[in-house]
Design an enzyme around this catalytic site. Structure first.
Site, PDB file in Angstrom:
ATOM      1  N   LYS A 120       7.735  -0.383  -6.304  1.00 24.32           N
ATOM      2  CA  LYS A 120       6.921  -1.238  -7.186  1.00 24.32           C
ATOM      3  C   LYS A 120       5.497  -1.319  -6.647  1.00 24.32           C
ATOM      4  O   LYS A 120       5.259  -1.029  -5.475  1.00 24.32           O
ATOM      5  CB  LYS A 120       7.560  -2.627  -7.262  1.00 24.32           C
ATOM      6  CG  LYS A 120       7.646  -3.366  -5.921  1.00 24.32           C
ATOM      7  CD  LYS A 120       8.608  -4.548  -5.992  1.00 24.32           C
ATOM      8  CE  LYS A 120       8.668  -5.281  -4.652  1.00 24.32           C
ATOM      9  NZ  LYS A 120       9.776  -6.261  -4.624  1.00 24.32           N
ATOM     10  N   TYR A 156     -23.491 -13.281   5.164  1.00 27.03           N
ATOM     11  CA  TYR A 156     -23.672 -14.423   4.264  1.00 27.03           C
ATOM     12  C   TYR A 156     -23.344 -15.724   4.982  1.00 27.03           C
ATOM     13  O   TYR A 156     -22.327 -15.826   5.679  1.00 27.03           O
ATOM     14  CB  TYR A 156     -22.738 -14.291   3.057  1.00 27.03           C
ATOM     15  CG  TYR A 156     -23.204 -13.288   2.035  1.00 27.03           C
ATOM     16  CD1 TYR A 156     -24.402 -13.469   1.340  1.00 27.03           C
ATOM     17  CD2 TYR A 156     -22.434 -12.163   1.742  1.00 27.03           C
ATOM     18  CE1 TYR A 156     -24.815 -12.543   0.385  1.00 27.03           C
ATOM     19  CE2 TYR A 156     -22.843 -11.245   0.792  1.00 27.03           C
ATOM     20  CZ  TYR A 156     -24.044 -11.441   0.114  1.00 27.03           C
ATOM     21  OH  TYR A 156     -24.438 -10.540  -0.815  1.00 27.03           O
TER      22      TYR A 156
HETATM   23  C1  LIG Z   1      10.497  -6.208  -3.437  1.00 28.44           C
HETATM   24  C2  LIG Z   1      11.971  -6.300  -3.418  1.00 28.44           C
HETATM   25  C3  LIG Z   1      12.727  -5.582  -2.473  1.00 28.44           C
HETATM   26  C4  LIG Z   1      12.112  -4.867  -1.307  1.00 28.44           C
HETATM   27  O1  LIG Z   1      11.870  -5.822  -0.295  1.00 28.44           O
HETATM   28  P1  LIG Z   1      11.314  -5.412   1.142  1.00 28.44           P
HETATM   29  O2  LIG Z   1      11.286  -6.701   1.888  1.00 28.44           O
HETATM   30  O3  LIG Z   1       9.945  -4.867   0.914  1.00 28.44           O
HETATM   31  O4  LIG Z   1      12.230  -4.399   1.710  1.00 28.44           O
HETATM   32  C5  LIG Z   1      14.104  -5.572  -2.612  1.00 28.44           C
HETATM   33  N1  LIG Z   1      14.727  -6.268  -3.607  1.00 28.44           N
HETATM   34  C6  LIG Z   1      14.019  -6.999  -4.502  1.00 28.44           C
HETATM   35  C7  LIG Z   1      14.758  -7.746  -5.555  1.00 28.44           C
HETATM   36  C8  LIG Z   1      12.635  -7.061  -4.431  1.00 28.44           C
HETATM   37  O5  LIG Z   1      11.955  -7.805  -5.302  1.00 28.44           O
END
Ligand SMILES: *Cc1c(COP(=O)(O)O)cnc(C)c1O
Length: 377
Positions: A40, A259
């Site tokens: 994702k 800044y």
């Molecule tokens: C993002 C996500 C993962 C991956 O989690 P990590 O901590 O990055 O390994 C797994 N399961 C779900 C439901 C997620 O939203």
């Protein structure tokens, strides 16, 4: 090789071999469970097309994104025999597009199950899906009441091909947290009602817990080299970031920088301005806190981080090492992703997913597919 690319302000190196190594390490630690890759948010900012290609080569057959739009962008990268699942479930109205793509929605409510069933009936086919239970995080998934209702009408799932039942851990980064055990127990109780369906509970942190890992692990951050849990990080770093020096100057005692002139020098100093700023995702919260490294010499960030630049104090760095056009390490052997996250008061996930779009990106090794086909989100 983009180290010679003078058109960008900074160079992001992404080591696909390291990502594949991390995939194998997670597989080893969670065997006999299979490992699915969570890609994702453009594979946590590292380029989902490239990451998916590398991991498919290494045998990964299941990929998770959050949104249908992300699955659509990856449709050409996901090869035969691999599937893509949608963690954020099935949006009302998205059913036909989801079915047409062949994506596997993670159904998070009775309403989603109902709408996917209607879509299956309309197409006169069994549609693939996953079902998520809420075991205590109170974020996504069916509640126990919803599961009871579902069990009350057992035919409710007849039109669907349920490929996985899953839940998500809230505290897997802390192996001592008692909720890990409580959530696993709640998950076992749910799964008992679905005896023949593969189960998935663990993310990266969960894969490191000292217990069995069900049938599928959903690995994200650990693939990309972030620490899956508090404490020593067993993963291989997969990202480097180097910014160019744009200008050098010496300032007198009493001078201020940036800044708001939030840093003032109590003695003369030598400064280097780097061509990276918060518009590149380098967090502004590192103002007067973070550092860069020049051949292993630490150079603290002085003053506020600007949109396109930041300034470091190189008074303690040998002069011949810093010059206009030279590269300074922001992520690499001397400063890990987790170091930067800690200094910025955030987590490695946020550092990665904010990484900018202006970097010259170098993939090691070069991916085998046609670079021209890379779709930028
Ligand atoms: C993002 C996500 C993962 C991956 O989690 P990590 O901590 O990055 O390994 C797994 N399961 C779900 C439901 C997620 O939203």
């Amino acid at each position: 090789m983009t180290a010679s690319d003078m058109t960008a302000g900074a160079i992001l190196g992404i080591d696909l071999d390291a990502i594949v190594d991390n995939y194998r390490l997670i597989k080893q630690r969670s065997a006999p469970a299979a490992v699915a890759a969570v890609v994702k948010a453009d594979a946590y900012g590292l380029g989902a097309m490239q990451v998916v290609a590398a991991l498919q080569n290494a045998g990964c057959r299941l990929f998770f994104v959050a949104h249908l739009s992300e699955a659509i962008a990856l449709r050409e990268a996901i090869g035969n025999g691999a599937e893509i699942a949608l963690l954020n479930g099935l949006q009302p109205g998205a059913e036909p597009a989801c079915a047409e793509l062949g994506a596997v929605p993670v159904l998070n409510s009775l309403d989603q199950i109902g709408r996917w069933t209607e879509q299956a009936e309309a197409l006169n086919m069994r549609l693939p899906c996953m079902i998520q239970f809420d075991t205590g995080m109170s974020r996504l998934g069916l509640s126990s009441d919803e599961v009871q209702a579902l069990l009350g009408r057992r035919t409710a799932l007849d039109g669907l091909d349920v490929r996985l039942v899953m839940s998500h851990l809230a505290c897997a980064d802390d192996p001592e947290d008692p909720s890990n055990r409580d959530q696993a127990r709640a998950f076992d109780a749910f799964c008992a009602h679905f005896p023949d369906i593969p189960r998935s509970l663990d993310n990266s942190g969960g894969a490191m817990l000292a217990r069995a890992h069900y049938d599928v692990v959903r690995a994200g951050i650990a693939l990309y080299g972030g620490a899956p849990q508090n404490g020593p990080n067993p993963m291989r770093p997969a990202v480097t970031l180097h910014a160019r020096v744009i200008q050098l100057r010496t300032v007198a005692a009493g001078a201020g920088v940036g800044y708001g002139l939030t840093h003032r020098f109590d003695r003369p100093a030598r400064l280097a301005t780097l061509s990276i700023g918060y518009a590149d995702g380098w967090p502004r919260s590192l103002s007067n806190r973070g550092a860069a490294h020049v051949a292993g010499h630490r150079a603290p960030i002085v003053g506020r981080i600007s949109m396109d630049s930041l300034t470091i104090d190189v008074s303690n760095v040998p002069e011949h090492l810093v010059f206009p056009g030279s590269l300074v390490e922001l992520l690499g052997p001397h400063q890990s992703l987790d170091d930067v996250a800690r200094d910025a008061g955030t987590i490695s996930y946020e550092i990665l997913t904010q990484l900018g779009r202006r970097y010259a990106r170098t993939y090691l090794p070069s991916p085998s597919f046609d670079q021209q086909k890379v779709v930028q989100p």
